[in-house]
Design a protein around this motif. Structure first.
Motif, mmCIF file in Angstrom:
data_model
loop_
_atom_site.group_PDB
_atom_site.id
_atom_site.type_symbol
_atom_site.label_atom_id
_atom_site.label_comp_id
_atom_site.label_asym_id
_atom_site.label_seq_id
_atom_site.Cartn_x
_atom_site.Cartn_y
_atom_site.Cartn_z
ATOM 1 N N GLU A 95 0.738 -1.231 -0.113
ATOM 2 C CA GLU A 95 -0.214 -0.028 -0.113
ATOM 3 C C GLU A 95 0.922 1.247 -0.154
ATOM 4 O O GLU A 95 0.405 2.186 -0.620
ATOM 5 C CB GLU A 95 -0.962 -0.038 1.052
ATOM 6 C CG GLU A 95 -1.821 -1.183 0.916
ATOM 7 C CD GLU A 95 -1.508 -2.501 1.580
ATOM 8 O OE1 GLU A 95 -2.235 -3.500 1.347
ATOM 9 O OE2 GLU A 95 -0.384 -2.774 1.964
ATOM 10 N N ALA A 96 1.991 1.090 0.780
ATOM 11 C CA ALA A 96 2.924 2.345 0.623
ATOM 12 C C ALA A 96 3.262 2.545 -0.811
ATOM 13 O O ALA A 96 3.735 3.798 -1.091
ATOM 14 C CB ALA A 96 3.999 2.128 1.488
ATOM 15 N N GLY A 132 1.135 -16.069 -1.844
ATOM 16 C CA GLY A 132 -0.193 -15.915 -2.375
ATOM 17 C C GLY A 132 -0.794 -14.650 -1.698
ATOM 18 O O GLY A 132 -1.576 -14.113 -2.433
ATOM 19 N N GLN A 133 -0.611 -14.183 -0.534
ATOM 20 C CA GLN A 133 -1.200 -13.415 0.280
ATOM 21 C C GLN A 133 -0.595 -12.138 -0.392
ATOM 22 O O GLN A 133 -1.349 -11.056 -0.498
ATOM 23 C CB GLN A 133 -1.028 -13.370 1.671
ATOM 24 C CG GLN A 133 -1.652 -12.299 2.534
ATOM 25 C CD GLN A 133 -1.165 -12.366 3.927
ATOM 26 O OE1 GLN A 133 -0.318 -12.974 4.464
ATOM 27 N NE2 GLN A 133 -1.740 -11.396 4.719
ATOM 28 N N ALA A 134 0.658 -12.093 -0.506
ATOM 29 C CA ALA A 134 1.303 -10.754 -1.294
ATOM 30 C C ALA A 134 0.730 -10.628 -2.779
ATOM 31 O O ALA A 134 0.433 -9.500 -2.994
ATOM 32 C CB ALA A 134 2.826 -11.071 -1.293
ATOM 33 N N GLU A 135 0.723 -11.878 -3.514
ATOM 34 C CA GLU A 135 0.093 -11.356 -4.907
ATOM 35 C C GLU A 135 -1.293 -10.745 -4.718
ATOM 36 O O GLU A 135 -1.579 -10.148 -5.760
ATOM 37 C CB GLU A 135 0.295 -12.735 -5.676
ATOM 38 C CG GLU A 135 1.660 -13.206 -5.936
ATOM 39 C CD GLU A 135 1.808 -14.602 -6.508
ATOM 40 O OE1 GLU A 135 0.773 -15.192 -6.666
ATOM 41 O OE2 GLU A 135 2.948 -14.967 -7.197
ATOM 42 N N ARG A 140 -4.815 -6.237 -5.884
ATOM 43 C CA ARG A 140 -5.910 -5.135 -5.166
ATOM 44 C C ARG A 140 -5.235 -3.776 -5.274
ATOM 45 O O ARG A 140 -6.097 -2.979 -5.423
ATOM 46 C CB ARG A 140 -6.231 -5.567 -3.763
ATOM 47 C CG ARG A 140 -7.144 -6.544 -3.342
ATOM 48 C CD ARG A 140 -7.389 -6.757 -1.904
ATOM 49 N NE ARG A 140 -6.321 -6.662 -1.078
ATOM 50 C CZ ARG A 140 -5.768 -7.711 -0.616
ATOM 51 N NH1 ARG A 140 -6.108 -8.964 -1.220
ATOM 52 N NH2 ARG A 140 -4.777 -7.785 0.402
ATOM 53 N N SER A 141 -4.081 -3.527 -5.135
ATOM 54 C CA SER A 141 -3.482 -2.444 -4.834
ATOM 55 C C SER A 141 -2.869 -1.668 -6.307
ATOM 56 O O SER A 141 -2.972 -0.271 -6.261
ATOM 57 C CB SER A 141 -2.203 -2.507 -4.036
ATOM 58 O OG SER A 141 -2.695 -3.011 -2.847
ATOM 59 N N LEU A 142 -2.620 -2.381 -7.352
ATOM 60 C CA LEU A 142 -2.062 -1.588 -8.470
ATOM 61 C C LEU A 142 -2.769 -1.905 -9.726
ATOM 62 O O LEU A 142 -3.168 -3.231 -10.078
ATOM 63 C CB LEU A 142 -0.471 -2.232 -8.691
ATOM 64 C CG LEU A 142 0.637 -1.110 -8.229
ATOM 65 C CD1 LEU A 142 0.486 -0.900 -6.867
ATOM 66 C CD2 LEU A 142 1.769 -1.321 -8.814
#
Length: 146
Positions: A95-96, A132-135, A140-142
């Motif tokens: 998110e940062a 998986g969580q990171a992907e 969601r973010s980009l």
């Protein structure tokens, strides 16, 4: 009536560029270290300046280059998560980076690197069990991952 020189200048000004200019960026290692275990802060703080420097760099690309977009080829962040002072993982790194991208005057397209899908524990190295969580967070973010 337009002179021949004026007509030629108008054609040249309206002609599309015969190439696509792209700015390549990699290994920015953006991070937010609030609440992160002090042992990790000491080991990772050499990258901490990038979160403040990257927005200015993106603005500079817009004013000094004729790029259509920025291609970031991995390690946009230093880690997906860091162990916190309370022993729990601290998230918000994606998110940062996404916050910086939203303010960019140029579109930013990214590819993920090993740091973008890793987490750091204070007493160990990086592990990618959170991939998986990171992907999912990147998706969601980009917008480029949608």
């Amino acid at each position: 009536m337009i002179s021949a020189a004026g007509a030629a200048a108008a054609r040249t000004a309206a002609a599309p560029r015969p190439y696509l200019e792209v700015t390549h960026l990699t290994d920015t290692h953006v991070m937010r270290l609030d609440g992160v275990d002090e042992r990790l802060v000491k080991r990772r703080q050499h990258y901490e300046h990038t979160r403040q420097a990257l927005p200015a760099l993106l603005r500079q690309f817009k004013t000094t280059h004729r790029s259509e977009f920025v291609l970031h080829t991995g390690d946009a962040i230093d880690a997906f998560a860091f162990e916190g002072v309370d022993g729990e993982m601290k998230y918000g790194q994606v998110e940062a980076f996404a916050e910086i991208v939203r303010g960019s005057p140029l579109p930013v397209y990214a590819a993920l690197g090993n740091h973008d899908i890793a987490q750091y524990a204070a007493t160990g190295g990086a592990d990618q069990s959170c991939q998986g969580q990171a992907e999912a967070s990147w998706i969601r973010s980009l917008p480029c991952f949608a």
